[in-house]
Write a protein that holds these residues in place. Structure first.
Motif, mmCIF file in Angstrom:
data_model
loop_
_atom_site.group_PDB
_atom_site.id
_atom_site.type_symbol
_atom_site.label_atom_id
_atom_site.label_comp_id
_atom_site.label_asym_id
_atom_site.label_seq_id
_atom_site.Cartn_x
_atom_site.Cartn_y
_atom_site.Cartn_z
ATOM 1 N N GLY A 1 0.819 -1.196 0.000
ATOM 2 C CA GLY A 1 0.000 0.000 0.000
ATOM 3 C C GLY A 1 0.859 1.255 0.000
ATOM 4 N N ALA A 2 0.224 2.385 -0.342
ATOM 5 C CA ALA A 2 0.953 3.645 -0.380
ATOM 6 C C ALA A 2 1.471 3.979 1.018
ATOM 7 N N GLY A 3 2.695 4.454 1.082
ATOM 8 C CA GLY A 3 3.251 4.912 2.351
ATOM 9 C C GLY A 3 3.722 3.814 3.282
ATOM 10 N N VAL B 1 11.002 -1.301 5.455
ATOM 11 C CA VAL B 1 11.791 -1.654 6.633
ATOM 12 C C VAL B 1 10.880 -2.164 7.749
ATOM 13 N N SER B 2 9.735 -1.507 7.955
ATOM 14 C CA SER B 2 8.824 -1.987 9.002
ATOM 15 C C SER B 2 8.203 -3.320 8.607
ATOM 16 N N VAL B 3 7.958 -3.509 7.301
ATOM 17 C CA VAL B 3 7.411 -4.787 6.844
ATOM 18 C C VAL B 3 8.365 -5.916 7.229
ATOM 19 N N ARG B 4 9.670 -5.682 7.004
ATOM 20 C CA ARG B 4 10.638 -6.754 7.251
ATOM 21 C C ARG B 4 10.799 -7.040 8.734
ATOM 22 N N ARG B 5 10.442 -6.065 9.579
ATOM 23 C CA ARG B 5 10.477 -6.366 11.018
ATOM 24 C C ARG B 5 9.325 -7.279 11.409
#
Ligand SMILES: Nc1ncnc2c1ncn2[C@@H]1O[C@H](COP(=O)(O)OP(=O)(O)O)[C@@H](O)[C@H]1O
Ligand SMILES: [Mg+2]
Lengths: 353, 258
Positions: free
Chosen positions: B75-77, B81-85
């Motif tokens: 999604g936009a925005g 990096v947070s996804v990989r956490r």
């Protein structure tokens, strides 16, 4: 041929006659002696001629003896080996003799007094004086050049390897290649032209700028190679932990390659430490101690060596000082190399349990 | 806190090359899902789209949606990096950080992200190593380099490193293909334990392994060399291995595949 037929008289097909281990040394000694003998008989005076004759004799002799005793295949193998050795010796002789001559001539006046005094009012043709001012100049100019050149070089390499895509990266790579080929005198002239625009007198930092220009491409190239050696898997492992890219570079990529990067920087420093031309143009030289690299002419070791030779008017004292300064410069570069190796070993990725 | 993954209409490219096309599937939380299929059919590519590692590859591009408990990873925005956490990953070849000790390797995720309290670090490292069934083997040599461990231990170290940051989902790309049978068994046991806490997706070339460890199995295939890979079917592992609904799956599993 059955195995039963293999007796002492009929040697095994796997074992063949072979020359003893000391054969190459004996052949080498023999061919050197023969080379000197032939040269003396023929009245050749040049040691280079002696050496070449000995080298040819060594290669031919190795082939002849090995072909007779061991057979043609082993003989070819030995000839290849002896070529490698001859090439090695030919490469090492100039280096060793250079260091030998520098040490032999340099130690004459190299003492604590020499290292801690400047030329001051000592005339170039008289004995006395020292290189303290040149050491200070060299350290400051090279130090400042490194402080400018190394970070810019490393950052450029990081950009090229980690971020660089497309046109900009290609352009940067191209300019780095071009910069690698810039002759040092041209770098000096470039800074000199700026100094003339601003009507400035020679000073140490101007030399540092030219040296930094010379240093940068070397640092970029070596750092690039080192960064490329870091396996992509480590970057991915870090990214997959949710570590941002810049932190990955800072904490994973750089630590893994820091040994190689420092070695590269040290080699670049060693290279610029011996530069004379830009220093001559921009720093000018100064027999007095000048601790301020931002104002007034300074000396530096290579410049000092050049000026002692140039202004000596045949005086032995000036020559001795030039050799002693050369020895100091070589020692400085060697120490840098050792430090680089030390850091590389200390920082190398750890193995073992 | 395991999370559900909902993929719909996912297509991934390397530059202009379409590697996988139109993949949709659901991965249940607290379960093990295995991906099987011939080499080059895009299993790794698909796995890497699930934590946005695909775009790390030059030219990597993704179309479609990946919902992690209703939040679109693309999604936009959304910050990769947070996804990989949230979605951790274990690679085919063990890749501990060579400059770090065993302890530092496990602590790497927390340290490099900078969000931890010093007092917790020891506990987290111990807990993660225990979670990876490695604690007893390394507790006396935590300060030694991780590269001194055996291949199987290194892979468990990598698993410990991945679970130390408490992801919701753990992706494993052929985690045992570089390991001997004993280490493989150790990792399979570990997967069985980890699925209590995480959603696990594992790529494997080993049918028995898929049958042993997974609850659901997805079969990928490509029509021809150069064609994009596709999801052929996904079903309960038992069903896939006893009575798959597509002929190609049965051919592949029974070894009748090209
Ligand atoms: N880094 C890459 N660059 C370009 N193409 C790639 C890259 N990695 C994989 N591919 C291509 O993507 C397709 C799928 O590869 P991959 O996901 O590795 O398959 P699998 O893991 O199932 O063996 C293959 O056709 C492969 O050639
Ligand atoms: Mg793969």
């Amino acid at each position: 041929m059955s195995t039963a037929a293999v007796t002492d008289k009929r040697p095994s097909t796997l074992r063949a006659a072979s020359l003893p281990k000391w054969t190459p040394w004996a052949i080498a000694a023999g061919s050197v002696a023969l080379g000197i003998g032939i040269s003396a008989a023929a009245g050749l005076s040049s040691k280079i001629q002696w050496g070449l004759i000995a080298a040819v004799l060594f290669v031919l002799g190795t082939y002849g003896i090995a072909a007779r005793v061991e057979g043609r295949r082993q003989a070819k193998d030995r000839v290849a080996t002896s070529f490698v050795w001859v090439a090695f010796v030919v490469a090492v002789i100039p280096l060793v003799s250079l260091i030998w001559v520098t040490i032999a001539r340099g130690v004459k006046v190299l003492d604590v007094y020499f290292l801690t005094h400047s030329m001051g009012v000592v005339a170039d043709t008289e004995p006395g004086g020292g290189i303290y001012h040149a050491i200070i100049g060299s350290l400051e100019q090279v130090g400042l050049a490194t402080a400018i050149g190394a970070p810019i070089g490393v950052l450029t390499a990081i950009y090229l390897v980690e971020y660089g895509r497309g046109r900009l990266a290609k352009a940067v790579t191209f300019f780095v290649d071009v910069m690698t080929g810039i002759p040092s005198i041209v770098a000096g002239l470039f800074i000199l032209s700026l100094m003339l625009i601003f009507e400035m007198q020679p000073f140490g930092f101007a030399g540092s700028l030219a040296l930094a220009i010379l240093m940068m491409p070397v640092v970029v190239r070596s750092t690039e190679e080192m960064l490329k050696l870091v396996p992509n898997e480590l970057r991915e492992a870090s990214l997959a932990l949710g570590v941002p890219k810049w932190r990955t570079i800072l904490k994973v990529v750089l630590p893994t390659s820091i040994g190689g990067i420092t070695t590269g920087i040290m080699l670049a420093v060693a290279r610029i430490a011996g530069e004379t031309a830009p220093v001559l143009l921009l720093v000018f030289g100064n027999p007095f101690i000048n601790n301020n690299p931002f104002e007034g002419a300074q000396a530096s070791l290579p410049l000092y060596i050049y000026q002692q030779f140039a202004n000596s008017a045949g005086s032995g004292a000036a020559y001795d000082r030039a050799w002693a300064a050369s020895l100091t410069l070589i020692a400085f570069v060697m120490i840098l190399n050792l430090v680089a190796r030390g850091i590389a070993r200390w920082k190398a990725p750890k193995t073992g349990r | 806190m395991a999370k559900r993954i909902d993929v719909s209409g996912l297509t991934a490219y390397y530059g202009s090359h379409k590697a996988i096309e139109d993949i949709s599937m659901t991965v249940e939380p607290r379960s093990v899902t295995a991906f099987i299929g011939p080499s080059g059919c895009g299993k790794s590519t698909f796995l890497r789209t699930l934590n946005r590692m695909h775009e790390v590859t030059p030219g990597g591009r993704v179309e479609g949606k990946v919902l992690l408990d209703d939040e679109d990873l693309y999604g936009a925005g959304v910050d990769p990096v947070s996804v990989r956490r949230e979605v951790g990953m274990v690679f085919q070849r063990p890749n501990p950080f060579p400059t770090m000790s065993i302890f530092d390797n496990v602590a790497a995720g927390l340290r490099l992200n900078g969000n931890y309290r010093k007092s917790e670090l020891n506990d987290i490292v111990e807990k993660s190593l225990k979670g990876a069934n490695l604690w007893n083997e390394v507790k006396d040599r935590l300060s030694k380099p991780g590269s001194g461990l055996s291949g199987g231990q290194q892979q468990r170290l990598c698993i410990a490193r991945a679970i130390a940051v408490e992801p919701k989902v753990l992706l494993m790309d052929e985690p045992c293909s570089a390991l001997d049978p004993i280490s493989t068994l150790a990792i399979e046991d570990l997967i069985g334990e980890l699925k209590e806490r995480f959603t696990i997706v594992i790529v494997t070339h080993n049918m028995q392994q898929a049958a042993r460890v997974s609850d659901r199995t997805a079969f990928f295939n490509l029509a021809a060399v150069g064609q994009p890979g596709r999801l052929i079917e996904i079903d309960d592992t038992e069903r896939i291995f006893s009575n798959p609904s597509v002929q190609a799956t049965e051919d592949y599993i029974s070894g009748r595949f090209g």
